[in-house]
Structure formats: structure tokens, C-alpha cells
Scaffold this motif. Structure first.
Motif, mmCIF file in Angstrom:
data_model
loop_
_atom_site.group_PDB
_atom_site.id
_atom_site.type_symbol
_atom_site.label_atom_id
_atom_site.label_comp_id
_atom_site.label_asym_id
_atom_site.label_seq_id
_atom_site.Cartn_x
_atom_site.Cartn_y
_atom_site.Cartn_z
ATOM 1 N N HIS A 5 1.065 -1.681 0.286
ATOM 2 C CA HIS A 5 -0.038 0.230 -0.118
ATOM 3 C C HIS A 5 1.066 0.866 -0.159
ATOM 4 C CE1 HIS A 5 -3.644 -2.653 0.059
ATOM 5 N NE2 HIS A 5 -2.963 -3.294 1.779
ATOM 6 N N HIS A 7 3.514 4.713 -1.183
ATOM 7 C CA HIS A 7 2.851 6.238 -1.627
ATOM 8 C C HIS A 7 3.911 5.954 -2.693
ATOM 9 C CE1 HIS A 7 -1.756 6.630 -0.792
ATOM 10 N NE2 HIS A 7 -0.757 6.003 0.558
ATOM 11 N N ASN A 24 1.966 -4.106 -6.494
ATOM 12 C CA ASN A 24 2.097 -3.022 -6.641
ATOM 13 C C ASN A 24 1.410 -1.410 -6.809
ATOM 14 O OD1 ASN A 24 4.098 -0.873 -6.320
ATOM 15 N ND2 ASN A 24 3.900 -0.749 -4.543
ATOM 16 N N GLU A 25 0.345 -0.596 -6.333
ATOM 17 C CA GLU A 25 -0.032 -0.071 -7.764
ATOM 18 C C GLU A 25 0.647 1.707 -7.404
ATOM 19 O OE1 GLU A 25 -3.819 2.202 -6.472
ATOM 20 O OE2 GLU A 25 -4.512 0.504 -4.627
ATOM 21 N N GLN A 28 2.020 -0.625 -10.684
ATOM 22 C CA GLN A 28 1.269 -0.269 -12.338
ATOM 23 C C GLN A 28 1.271 1.575 -12.707
ATOM 24 O OE1 GLN A 28 -2.385 -2.339 -11.381
ATOM 25 N NE2 GLN A 28 -1.291 -4.319 -10.262
ATOM 26 N N LYS A 29 0.750 2.037 -11.817
ATOM 27 C CA LYS A 29 1.402 3.603 -11.443
ATOM 28 C C LYS A 29 1.579 4.133 -12.775
ATOM 29 C CE LYS A 29 1.122 7.608 -9.613
ATOM 30 N NZ LYS A 29 0.688 7.988 -8.403
ATOM 31 N N GLY A 34 -0.992 1.474 -15.144
ATOM 32 C CA GLY A 34 -2.293 1.207 -14.993
ATOM 33 C C GLY A 34 -2.107 -0.424 -15.802
ATOM 34 N N ASN A 36 -1.988 -4.223 -16.266
ATOM 35 C CA ASN A 36 -2.069 -5.547 -15.254
ATOM 36 C C ASN A 36 -0.884 -6.070 -16.040
ATOM 37 O OD1 ASN A 36 -1.691 -7.338 -14.081
ATOM 38 N ND2 ASN A 36 -3.819 -8.066 -13.965
#
Length: 156
Positions: A5, A7, A24-25, A28-29, A34, A36
Motif C-alpha cells: 500500500h 505511495h 503494487n499500485e 502499475q501507475k 496502469g 496489469n
């Protein structure tokens, strides 16, 4: 779970066959925009100039499963017109039986740091050129009275 989680930190886990099994996000970002990529080969997201460096890091992790290795890698920017400079730590990921099941990669963007270092280096070069172009003796002294730099005339 704090890495999952985060940032700031991008996390990717790659299995022993070289396929992503987790991202993790942040990863991906910032690094695959974005998409997968779980199930895709990790080499698809590595700059060609860094492929050998990544393979060497993975081999190091497999041979030294209780250590980490750090490296800098280029990642493409979203517009594909440039690259991020990133710092990564690779380490072996083990299961409950202490068997290596993959490689965990934790990284973050260091582009701004690298740009700042380059600007500082350029400024230092300009200052050196100015100091050396004068016929006057010049010393650069810190607030605690230490000589930080001097020109050729001062040296002579």
C-alpha cells in the motif's frame, strides 16, 4: 503490507521463470501505466540496455538468497519520449519452507535526484570556470571558516 500500500515504493514480484506474479499500485501507475502485467514476462518492461544488469542481479539473488542487491534502471515514461531513472533493490523471496520462489523488486523514481545532481555539477563547473578565468586570488570559504575551493591564482 506497508509495501503493498506504499505511495512511494514500487513493488514487483517475479517468479523463477521471469514472469510477474505481483505488482503494487505504484508500480502499475508509474512504470507500466496502469496495465496489469501479472502473468507477463518481466523483460517486456525492462529497458534493453538494462536487461543484462537485471539478469545479473537475479543471479546474485539466487546465489545469495539472504542478501539484497541494489541497482539503477531506466523505465519508460508514459509518453514514451524519455525514461525515468529508478533505484531498485532485488532480493530472493522464500516460502515457509525457506525455498526460493521468486525475486522481490522494490524501487522508486530517482529522476529528480539525478537531475538535481546534474544541475549542481553544471553549476560547479561554471563556478570553477569563472574562478579560474580571473587574475585575482579567490577562495570559497564555508560559514565555519573551512576552505572549500580556490582558483589557480590562489593556489600559486
Amino acid at each position: 503490507s506497508w509495501l503493498a500500500h506504499s505511495h512511494i515504493y514500487a513493488v514487483a514480484i517475479i517468479n523463477l521463470e521471469g514472469f510477474y506474479i505481483y505488482t503494487n499500485e505504484v508500480f502499475q501507475k508509474n512504470f507500466v501505466f496502469g496495465k496489469n502485467v501479472v502473468g507477463f514476462p518481466s523483460v517486456k518492461t525492462i529497458h534493453p540496455n538494462d536487461a543484462e544488469k537485471c539478469l545479473e542481479a537475479v543471479q546474485y539473488c539466487l546465489q545469495n538468497p539472504d542478501q539484497t542487491i541494489d541497482l539503477e534502471l531506466q523505465k519508460p515514461q508514459h509518453d514514451n519520449l524519455g525514461f525515468y531513472q529508478t533505484h531498485w533493490e532485488f532480493s530472493a523471496l522464500k516460502n515457509a519452507d525457506d525455498e526460493i520462489i521468486g525475486i522481490m523488486c522494490v524501487g522508486y523514481d530517482i529522476t529528480r535526484i539525478k537531475q538535481s545532481q546534474q544541475q549542481l555539477k553544471n553549476s560547479e563547473s561554471k563556478l570553477r570556470a569563472i574562478l579560474d578565468s580571473t587574475h585575482d586570488s579567490n577562495l570559497l570559504i564555508s560559514p565555519d571558516y573551512k576552505i572549500m575551493s580556490f582558483n589557480k591564482v590562489a593556489k600559486e
